[in-house]
Design a protein around this motif. Structure first.
Motif, PDB file in Angstrom:
ATOM      1  N   THR A 267       0.589  -1.218   0.081  1.00 58.05           N
ATOM      2  CA  THR A 267       0.077  -0.354   0.042  1.00 58.05           C
ATOM      3  C   THR A 267       0.893   1.297  -0.203  1.00 58.05           C
ATOM      4  OG1 THR A 267      -0.208   0.134   2.641  1.00 58.05           O
ATOM      5  CG2 THR A 267      -2.069  -1.026   0.833  1.00 58.05           C
ATOM      6  N   VAL A 268       2.085   0.763   0.293  1.00 58.57           N
ATOM      7  CA  VAL A 268       3.294   2.505   0.214  1.00 58.57           C
ATOM      8  C   VAL A 268       3.428   2.497  -1.151  1.00 58.57           C
ATOM      9  CG1 VAL A 268       5.045   3.273   1.119  1.00 58.57           C
ATOM     10  CG2 VAL A 268       3.795   1.235   2.898  1.00 58.57           C
ATOM     11  N   PRO A 269       3.151   3.347  -2.245  1.00 61.02           N
ATOM     12  CA  PRO A 269       3.628   4.329  -3.437  1.00 61.02           C
ATOM     13  C   PRO A 269       5.592   3.969  -3.070  1.00 61.02           C
ATOM     14  CG  PRO A 269       2.113   6.086  -2.583  1.00 61.02           C
ATOM     15  CD  PRO A 269       2.851   4.744  -0.740  1.00 61.02           C
ATOM     16  N   ARG A 270       5.988   3.479  -4.052  1.00 65.02           N
ATOM     17  CA  ARG A 270       7.287   2.904  -4.365  1.00 65.02           C
ATOM     18  C   ARG A 270       7.961   3.591  -5.544  1.00 65.02           C
ATOM     19  NH1 ARG A 270       6.747  -3.539  -3.376  1.00 65.02           N
ATOM     20  NH2 ARG A 270       6.880  -3.630  -0.774  1.00 65.02           N
ATOM     21  N   PRO A 271       8.437   4.352  -5.163  1.00 71.03           N
ATOM     22  CA  PRO A 271       9.052   5.489  -6.440  1.00 71.03           C
ATOM     23  C   PRO A 271       9.451   4.652  -7.609  1.00 71.03           C
ATOM     24  CG  PRO A 271      11.048   4.812  -5.196  1.00 71.03           C
ATOM     25  CD  PRO A 271       9.467   4.344  -4.184  1.00 71.03           C
ATOM     26  N   SER A 272       9.544   4.941  -9.044  1.00 71.94           N
ATOM     27  CA  SER A 272      10.108   4.472 -10.005  1.00 71.94           C
ATOM     28  C   SER A 272      11.640   3.570 -10.522  1.00 71.94           C
ATOM     29  CB  SER A 272       9.697   5.087 -11.115  1.00 71.94           C
ATOM     30  OG  SER A 272      10.203   4.185 -12.532  1.00 71.94           O
ATOM     31  N   ALA A 273      11.891   2.743 -10.951  1.00 76.21           N
ATOM     32  CA  ALA A 273      13.565   2.482 -11.297  1.00 76.21           C
ATOM     33  C   ALA A 273      13.981   3.451 -12.434  1.00 76.21           C
ATOM     34  CB  ALA A 273      13.534   1.163 -11.527  1.00 76.21           C
ATOM     35  N   GLY A 274      12.974   3.778 -12.549  1.00 76.24           N
ATOM     36  CA  GLY A 274      13.818   4.258 -14.103  1.00 76.24           C
ATOM     37  C   GLY A 274      12.474   4.505 -15.662  1.00 76.24           C
ATOM     38  N   VAL A 275      13.311   4.151 -16.848  1.00 74.54           N
ATOM     39  CA  VAL A 275      12.236   4.810 -18.386  1.00 74.54           C
ATOM     40  C   VAL A 275      13.334   3.452 -19.012  1.00 74.54           C
ATOM     41  CG1 VAL A 275      11.875   5.651 -20.081  1.00 74.54           C
ATOM     42  CG2 VAL A 275      12.144   6.811 -17.757  1.00 74.54           C
ATOM     43  N   LEU A 276      12.308   2.863 -19.778  1.00 73.12           N
ATOM     44  CA  LEU A 276      12.669   1.468 -20.452  1.00 73.12           C
ATOM     45  C   LEU A 276      12.314   2.234 -21.684  1.00 73.12           C
ATOM     46  CD1 LEU A 276      14.310  -1.593 -20.862  1.00 73.12           C
ATOM     47  CD2 LEU A 276      11.225  -2.159 -21.162  1.00 73.12           C
ATOM     48  N   VAL A 277      13.395   1.635 -22.514  1.00 70.78           N
ATOM     49  CA  VAL A 277      13.089   2.721 -24.182  1.00 70.78           C
ATOM     50  C   VAL A 277      13.249   0.730 -24.765  1.00 70.78           C
ATOM     51  CG1 VAL A 277      13.711   3.917 -26.011  1.00 70.78           C
ATOM     52  CG2 VAL A 277      14.064   4.558 -23.789  1.00 70.78           C
ATOM     53  N   THR A 278      12.027   0.501 -25.801  1.00 68.43           N
ATOM     54  CA  THR A 278      11.935  -0.312 -25.743  1.00 68.43           C
ATOM     55  C   THR A 278      12.161  -0.371 -27.973  1.00 68.43           C
ATOM     56  OG1 THR A 278      10.964  -1.655 -24.437  1.00 68.43           O
ATOM     57  CG2 THR A 278      11.326  -3.320 -26.821  1.00 68.43           C
ATOM     58  N   LEU A 279      12.755  -1.053 -29.053  1.00 72.46           N
ATOM     59  CA  LEU A 279      12.844  -0.511 -30.093  1.00 72.46           C
ATOM     60  C   LEU A 279      13.034  -1.358 -30.525  1.00 72.46           C
ATOM     61  CD1 LEU A 279      16.478   1.414 -31.100  1.00 72.46           C
ATOM     62  CD2 LEU A 279      13.530   2.747 -31.261  1.00 72.46           C
ATOM     63  N   GLU A 280      11.374  -2.532 -30.794  1.00 73.72           N
ATOM     64  CA  GLU A 280      10.690  -3.436 -31.798  1.00 73.72           C
ATOM     65  C   GLU A 280      11.584  -3.402 -33.292  1.00 73.72           C
ATOM     66  OE1 GLU A 280       7.472  -7.029 -31.795  1.00 73.72           O
ATOM     67  OE2 GLU A 280       7.521  -5.613 -30.791  1.00 73.72           O
ATOM     68  N   TYR A 281      12.611  -4.155 -33.737  1.00 76.28           N
ATOM     69  CA  TYR A 281      12.309  -4.444 -35.351  1.00 76.28           C
ATOM     70  C   TYR A 281      11.782  -5.455 -35.727  1.00 76.28           C
ATOM     71  CZ  TYR A 281      15.527   0.043 -35.304  1.00 76.28           C
ATOM     72  OH  TYR A 281      15.664   0.862 -35.519  1.00 76.28           O
ATOM     73  N   GLU A 282      11.436  -5.497 -37.195  1.00 80.04           N
ATOM     74  CA  GLU A 282      10.742  -6.744 -37.422  1.00 80.04           C
ATOM     75  C   GLU A 282      11.722  -7.999 -37.720  1.00 80.04           C
ATOM     76  OE1 GLU A 282      11.173  -6.414 -40.987  1.00 80.04           O
ATOM     77  OE2 GLU A 282       8.855  -5.851 -42.001  1.00 80.04           O
ATOM     78  N   LYS A 283      12.922  -8.048 -36.670  1.00 82.42           N
ATOM     79  CA  LYS A 283      13.999  -9.183 -36.953  1.00 82.42           C
ATOM     80  C   LYS A 283      14.631  -9.009 -35.450  1.00 82.42           C
ATOM     81  CE  LYS A 283      14.966  -9.758 -41.819  1.00 82.42           C
ATOM     82  NZ  LYS A 283      15.458  -9.834 -42.601  1.00 82.42           N
ATOM     83  N   VAL A 284      14.781  -7.891 -34.613  1.00 79.18           N
ATOM     84  CA  VAL A 284      15.699  -8.033 -33.450  1.00 79.18           C
ATOM     85  C   VAL A 284      14.917  -6.515 -32.986  1.00 79.18           C
ATOM     86  CG1 VAL A 284      17.092  -6.354 -34.070  1.00 79.18           C
ATOM     87  CG2 VAL A 284      17.554  -7.669 -32.493  1.00 79.18           C
ATOM     88  N   VAL A 285      15.125  -6.950 -30.895  1.00 73.46           N
ATOM     89  CA  VAL A 285      14.512  -6.152 -30.285  1.00 73.46           C
ATOM     90  C   VAL A 285      15.635  -5.465 -29.614  1.00 73.46           C
ATOM     91  CG1 VAL A 285      13.469  -5.464 -28.074  1.00 73.46           C
ATOM     92  CG2 VAL A 285      12.168  -6.811 -29.983  1.00 73.46           C
ATOM     93  N   TYR A 286      15.644  -4.392 -29.660  1.00 73.09           N
ATOM     94  CA  TYR A 286      17.203  -3.182 -29.197  1.00 73.09           C
ATOM     95  C   TYR A 286      16.087  -2.336 -27.569  1.00 73.09           C
ATOM     96  CZ  TYR A 286      20.139  -3.800 -33.165  1.00 73.09           C
ATOM     97  OH  TYR A 286      20.534  -4.644 -34.705  1.00 73.09           O
ATOM     98  N   LYS A 287      17.154  -2.358 -26.589  1.00 72.23           N
ATOM     99  CA  LYS A 287      16.678  -1.437 -25.626  1.00 72.23           C
ATOM    100  C   LYS A 287      17.628  -0.652 -25.396  1.00 72.23           C
ATOM    101  CE  LYS A 287      13.598  -5.686 -24.514  1.00 72.23           C
ATOM    102  NZ  LYS A 287      13.275  -6.604 -22.826  1.00 72.23           N
ATOM    103  N   ALA A 288      16.751   0.451 -23.950  1.00 70.89           N
ATOM    104  CA  ALA A 288      17.880   0.928 -23.471  1.00 70.89           C
ATOM    105  C   ALA A 288      17.026   1.785 -22.057  1.00 70.89           C
ATOM    106  CB  ALA A 288      18.421   2.470 -24.193  1.00 70.89           C
ATOM    107  N   ALA A 289      17.463   1.630 -20.931  1.00 71.32           N
ATOM    108  CA  ALA A 289      16.651   2.302 -19.454  1.00 71.32           C
ATOM    109  C   ALA A 289      17.962   3.116 -19.288  1.00 71.32           C
ATOM    110  CB  ALA A 289      17.384   0.404 -19.413  1.00 71.32           C
ATOM    111  N   LEU A 290      16.961   3.843 -18.746  1.00 66.24           N
ATOM    112  CA  LEU A 290      17.605   5.313 -17.868  1.00 66.24           C
ATOM    113  C   LEU A 290      16.772   5.220 -16.619  1.00 66.24           C
ATOM    114  CD1 LEU A 290      16.521   6.190 -20.897  1.00 66.24           C
ATOM    115  CD2 LEU A 290      17.023   8.812 -20.109  1.00 66.24           C
TER     116      LEU A 290
END
Length: 350
Positions: free
Chosen positions: A98-121
């Motif tokens: 019930t206690v709000p918890r801070p976010s770990a950040g932002v996940l960026v996902t780039l999905e192409y037809e043959k591969v998925v790339y990611k970055a995280a802030l």
């Protein structure tokens, strides 16, 4: 709003970068917990990647004939920016809070037809988010170099932020070893033997890479040292004959290198500046559980899947095995140490 699990950061090889605060006051008052902001930047990045800049990179690589991997990705299907839920999702056994918890950040996902790339802030424990900027000091990328350069340029243009590779000196690599192993180290409880057995199972072997100054070893750039499981576990459990008994693992490692290689690196004493440490340094540590290097390379390995037993299994819920619990705690502790290292005001070292 939908969130992504920080578990997506595990079992993946990343390149770590230090990122200055992101300034967004001209467009949005907040970045985290702001779906409109995240969707706007996701749409803007997608437009940039499918425009002339991305096309030019792709054509240039294909024409070069040396690296056509980028041209084999296919068309970009989607670009998403998602909030990462709290680190407590991985370390807290209580699924509901019930206690709000801070976010770990932002996940960026780039999905192409043959591969998925990611970055995280990623955020630290006390992320500073004002009406003008948000501090997400650690950027992790799993992107080919041209795409990484485009993404970093996008961040710079939209947030007036500066990005650089996060260098991790020997002193940090040594502290990282202790940070990861601490959840497994005997504490006088009845679970000590079980925890040590789990540690041996997840680490398997310990691999060290030593790098040398060209002035003393012009034809030897690095030396790889493999320490078997039994020897490594002896380092963990044996009390060293040293003036730094609290650093048993590092003290035993230092003694091992001194005895077998005649290299007095004093891994357990970061403030020491011996002649050997001026010309030889620890540049990479890897095992079955993690890998971390001075050039900002990072990978954390945690067993996949959960184990359901007893009432939990009957109710359709899943309970993590002890091996998974300890591995998650150790991985999160090490990743948070890297985040603190990237936080402004912390020296990168040499």
């Amino acid at each position: 709003m939908t969130t992504a699990s920080p578990r997506q950061l595990l079992n993946t090889s990343w390149t770590a970068h230090r990122l200055s605060p992101l300034h967004h006051e001209k467009e949005f008052q907040t970045l985290l917990n702001n779906p409109d902001a995240l969707n706007t930047y996701a749409s803007r990045l997608r437009d940039q990647l499918t425009g002339n800049i991305f096309g030019g990179l792709q054509s240039g690589l294909s024409a070069g004939g040396e690296d056509d991997s980028f041209s084999k990705t296919g068309a970009l299907r989607s670009c998403s920016w998602e909030m990462l839920s709290s680190w407590a999702e991985l370390t807290d056994d209580n699924a509901v809070s019930t206690v709000p918890r801070p976010s770990a950040g932002v996940l960026v996902t780039l999905e192409y037809e043959k591969v998925v790339y990611k970055a995280a802030l990623l955020s630290n424990d006390d992320t500073e988010q004002t009406e003008s900027s948000t501090s997400l000091p650690l950027l992790l990328t799993r992107l080919p170099n041209p795409l990484r350069q485009t993404f970093v340029s996008f961040l710079s243009a939209n947030f007036d932020t500066y990005c650089s590779i996060l260098r991790l000196p020997q002193a940090f690599l040594c502290s990282a070893l202790e940070v990861y192993f601490n959840p497994f180290i005997p504490s006088g409880s009845s679970d000590d033997d079980q925890n040590l057995n789990i540690l041996a199972d997840v680490v398997k072997e310990l691999h060290l890479t030593l790098s040398f100054s060209p002035s003393i070893a012009p034809n030897l750039r690095s030396l790889n040292i493999s320490i078997p499981r039994t020897t490594f576990m002896a380092f963990v459990t044996s009390s060293p004959s040293t003036e730094h008994p609290e650093n048993a693992l590092l003290a035993n490692l230092s003694s091992y290198l001194d005895k077998h290689l005649a290299m007095n690196l004093e891994l357990n004493n970061p403030s020491a500046h011996t002649l050997a440490k001026q010309h030889a340094r620890l540049s990479k540590v890897s095992s079955g559980a993690f890998g971390i290097g001075c050039e900002g390379k990072l990978k954390l390995v945690v067993p996949e899947g959960n184990t359901a037993t007893g009432d939990s299994a009957e109710n359709g819920t899943q309970t993590r095995s002890e091996k998974e619990k300890l591995s998650l705690r150790a991985s999160v502790a090490l990743l948070q140490a890297v985040i603190r290292r990237a936080t402004p005001g912390q020296s990168q070292g040499s």
